[in-house]
Design a protein around this motif. Sequence first.
Motif, PDB file in Angstrom:
ATOM      1  N   ILE A   1      -2.994  17.488  -0.376  1.00 35.33           N
ATOM      2  CA  ILE A   1      -3.689  16.515  -1.206  1.00 35.33           C
ATOM      3  C   ILE A   1      -2.990  15.175  -1.028  1.00 35.33           C
ATOM      4  CG2 ILE A   1      -4.736  18.027  -2.929  1.00 35.33           C
ATOM      5  CD1 ILE A   1      -2.338  17.720  -4.675  1.00 35.33           C
ATOM      6  N   SER A   2      -3.756  14.112  -1.145  1.00 35.37           N
ATOM      7  CA  SER A   2      -3.214  12.773  -0.944  1.00 35.37           C
ATOM      8  C   SER A   2      -3.605  11.878  -2.104  1.00 35.37           C
ATOM      9  CB  SER A   2      -3.742  12.163   0.352  1.00 35.37           C
ATOM     10  OG  SER A   2      -3.311  12.915   1.451  1.00 35.37           O
ATOM     11  N   HIS A   3      -2.764  10.910  -2.360  1.00 28.90           N
ATOM     12  CA  HIS A   3      -3.044   9.915  -3.392  1.00 28.90           C
ATOM     13  C   HIS A   3      -2.522   8.579  -2.885  1.00 28.90           C
ATOM     14  CE1 HIS A   3      -3.709   8.092  -7.232  1.00 28.90           C
ATOM     15  NE2 HIS A   3      -2.445   7.737  -7.331  1.00 28.90           N
TER      16      HIS A   3
ATOM     17  N   GLY B   1       3.987  26.929   1.019  1.00 28.04           N
ATOM     18  CA  GLY B   1       4.256  28.288   0.575  1.00 28.04           C
ATOM     19  C   GLY B   1       3.081  29.211   0.820  1.00 28.04           C
ATOM     20  N   SER B   2       3.192  30.421   0.259  1.00 30.51           N
ATOM     21  CA  SER B   2       2.164  31.425   0.497  1.00 30.51           C
ATOM     22  C   SER B   2       1.297  31.686  -0.724  1.00 30.51           C
ATOM     23  CB  SER B   2       2.823  32.732   0.954  1.00 30.51           C
ATOM     24  OG  SER B   2       3.743  33.162  -0.034  1.00 30.51           O
ATOM     25  N   SER B   3       1.470  30.907  -1.799  1.00 32.68           N
ATOM     26  CA  SER B   3       0.606  31.076  -2.968  1.00 32.68           C
ATOM     27  C   SER B   3       0.211  29.710  -3.522  1.00 32.68           C
ATOM     28  CB  SER B   3       1.297  31.919  -4.040  1.00 32.68           C
ATOM     29  OG  SER B   3       2.391  31.218  -4.576  1.00 32.68           O
ATOM     30  N   THR B   4      -0.736  29.719  -4.436  1.00 34.60           N
ATOM     31  CA  THR B   4      -1.305  28.494  -4.992  1.00 34.60           C
ATOM     32  C   THR B   4      -0.397  27.900  -6.061  1.00 34.60           C
ATOM     33  OG1 THR B   4      -3.516  29.329  -4.557  1.00 34.60           O
ATOM     34  CG2 THR B   4      -3.341  27.565  -6.155  1.00 34.60           C
ATOM     35  N   ALA B   5      -0.287  26.567  -6.073  1.00 39.81           N
ATOM     36  CA  ALA B   5       0.411  25.850  -7.138  1.00 39.81           C
ATOM     37  C   ALA B   5      -0.639  25.330  -8.113  1.00 39.81           C
ATOM     38  CB  ALA B   5       1.217  24.696  -6.563  1.00 39.81           C
ATOM     39  N   TYR B   6      -0.402  25.489  -9.407  1.00 43.82           N
ATOM     40  CA  TYR B   6      -1.366  25.075 -10.428  1.00 43.82           C
ATOM     41  C   TYR B   6      -0.833  23.887 -11.215  1.00 43.82           C
ATOM     42  CZ  TYR B   6      -3.623  29.485  -9.380  1.00 43.82           C
ATOM     43  OH  TYR B   6      -4.254  30.512  -8.739  1.00 43.82           O
ATOM     44  N   ASP B   7      -1.747  23.149 -11.834  1.00 41.52           N
ATOM     45  CA  ASP B   7      -1.416  21.985 -12.668  1.00 41.52           C
ATOM     46  C   ASP B   7      -0.465  21.032 -11.940  1.00 41.52           C
ATOM     47  OD1 ASP B   7      -2.976  23.100 -14.671  1.00 41.52           O
ATOM     48  OD2 ASP B   7      -1.276  24.180 -15.537  1.00 41.52           O
ATOM     49  N   VAL B   8      -0.854  20.648 -10.756  1.00 49.51           N
ATOM     50  CA  VAL B   8      -0.030  19.761  -9.932  1.00 49.51           C
ATOM     51  C   VAL B   8      -0.204  18.331 -10.445  1.00 49.51           C
ATOM     52  CG1 VAL B   8       0.384  18.912  -7.602  1.00 49.51           C
ATOM     53  CG2 VAL B   8      -0.338  21.269  -7.950  1.00 49.51           C
ATOM     54  N   SER B   9       0.895  17.651 -10.678  1.00 48.47           N
ATOM     55  CA  SER B   9       0.808  16.255 -11.106  1.00 48.47           C
ATOM     56  C   SER B   9       1.836  15.424 -10.348  1.00 48.47           C
ATOM     57  CB  SER B   9       1.010  16.121 -12.614  1.00 48.47           C
ATOM     58  OG  SER B   9       2.312  16.467 -12.962  1.00 48.47           O
ATOM     59  N   LEU B  10       1.434  14.215 -10.035  1.00 49.16           N
ATOM     60  CA  LEU B  10       2.258  13.260  -9.295  1.00 49.16           C
ATOM     61  C   LEU B  10       2.557  12.096 -10.215  1.00 49.16           C
ATOM     62  CD1 LEU B  10       3.314  11.827  -6.630  1.00 49.16           C
ATOM     63  CD2 LEU B  10       1.001  10.972  -6.412  1.00 49.16           C
TER      64      LEU B  10
ATOM     65  N   SER C   1       0.860  -1.186   0.000  1.00 51.49           N
ATOM     66  CA  SER C   1       0.000   0.000   0.000  1.00 51.49           C
ATOM     67  C   SER C   1       0.894   1.232   0.000  1.00 51.49           C
ATOM     68  CB  SER C   1      -0.900   0.023   1.232  1.00 51.49           C
ATOM     69  OG  SER C   1      -1.756  -1.086   1.222  1.00 51.49           O
ATOM     70  N   VAL C   2       0.728   2.074  -1.005  1.00 48.68           N
ATOM     71  CA  VAL C   2       1.559   3.260  -1.160  1.00 48.68           C
ATOM     72  C   VAL C   2       0.665   4.489  -1.056  1.00 48.68           C
ATOM     73  CG1 VAL C   2       3.173   4.484  -2.661  1.00 48.68           C
ATOM     74  CG2 VAL C   2       3.089   2.001  -2.706  1.00 48.68           C
ATOM     75  N   SER C   3       1.090   5.471  -0.274  1.00 54.57           N
ATOM     76  CA  SER C   3       0.364   6.736  -0.213  1.00 54.57           C
ATOM     77  C   SER C   3       1.366   7.882  -0.271  1.00 54.57           C
ATOM     78  CB  SER C   3      -0.493   6.828   1.049  1.00 54.57           C
ATOM     79  OG  SER C   3       0.325   6.924   2.175  1.00 54.57           O
ATOM     80  N   VAL C   4       0.972   8.933  -0.989  1.00 50.14           N
ATOM     81  CA  VAL C   4       1.809  10.123  -1.124  1.00 50.14           C
ATOM     82  C   VAL C   4       0.974  11.313  -0.679  1.00 50.14           C
ATOM     83  CG1 VAL C   4       3.172  11.548  -2.675  1.00 50.14           C
ATOM     84  CG2 VAL C   4       3.039   9.090  -3.065  1.00 50.14           C
ATOM     85  N   ASP C   5       1.454  12.030   0.326  1.00 47.85           N
ATOM     86  CA  ASP C   5       0.802  13.251   0.803  1.00 47.85           C
ATOM     87  C   ASP C   5       1.613  14.435   0.295  1.00 47.85           C
ATOM     88  OD1 ASP C   5      -1.029  11.719   2.269  1.00 47.85           O
ATOM     89  OD2 ASP C   5       0.329  11.632   3.988  1.00 47.85           O
ATOM     90  N   ILE C   6       0.934  15.380  -0.358  1.00 48.24           N
ATOM     91  CA  ILE C   6       1.597  16.550  -0.926  1.00 48.24           C
ATOM     92  C   ILE C   6       1.104  17.778  -0.177  1.00 48.24           C
ATOM     93  CG2 ILE C   6       2.023  17.882  -3.019  1.00 48.24           C
ATOM     94  CD1 ILE C   6       1.273  15.334  -4.593  1.00 48.24           C
TER      95      ILE C   6
END
Length: 191
Positions: A96-98, A57-66, A48-53
């Motif tokens: 966010i988690s996956h 920082g102080s601003s939004t990150a866009y188009d986040v991909s794992l 079982s693998v989980s990645v928490d991201i």
Amino acid sequence: MAKPLIFTTLLSLLLLFTTALASSDSPFIVAHKKASLKRLKSGAERVSVSVDIYNQGSSTAYDVSLSDESWPQDLFDIVSGNTSKSWERLDADGVISHSFELEAKTKGMFNGAPAVITFRIPTKAALQEAYSTPILPLDVLADRPPEKKLEWRLLAKYGSLMSVLSIVVLFVYLVATPGKSGGAKGSKKKR
């Protein structure tokens, strides 16, 4: 004697540098990857693998991909989920988690690489990259001695008896020990 001083200095500089990066007006992505083994009754073993991201920082990150391509298809089958995932955005102080599950095909030690996270900052045209923490080596399908589990049958049979005995012993201890009240100290008057 100089090595601990150098190590401490480098560690404090690294901490200062990461604090400066996190305090600037941009996303600061931190990712934690965890993997755990679960043995099935059939003898197979699942990972079982989980990645928490986290966006520290102080601003939004866009188009986040794992993307976690460290699981070779000749060693593992994907049982549930997917090794890659995308999100539209990750707000400041957001998480966010996956997770996904794999089934091991062969026996042996496995060292997984960190997952790669890419994201876009509105002020920069190039995609930014971050890496998750690596996982500890996994001993997949290893011969393990059977685990000793708590005998629930014995706990159900003798648990209440042990509770009563503990309460009685505590009561006897409290009654038998001398008290520490003000009257036992003597009759000296404070002036």
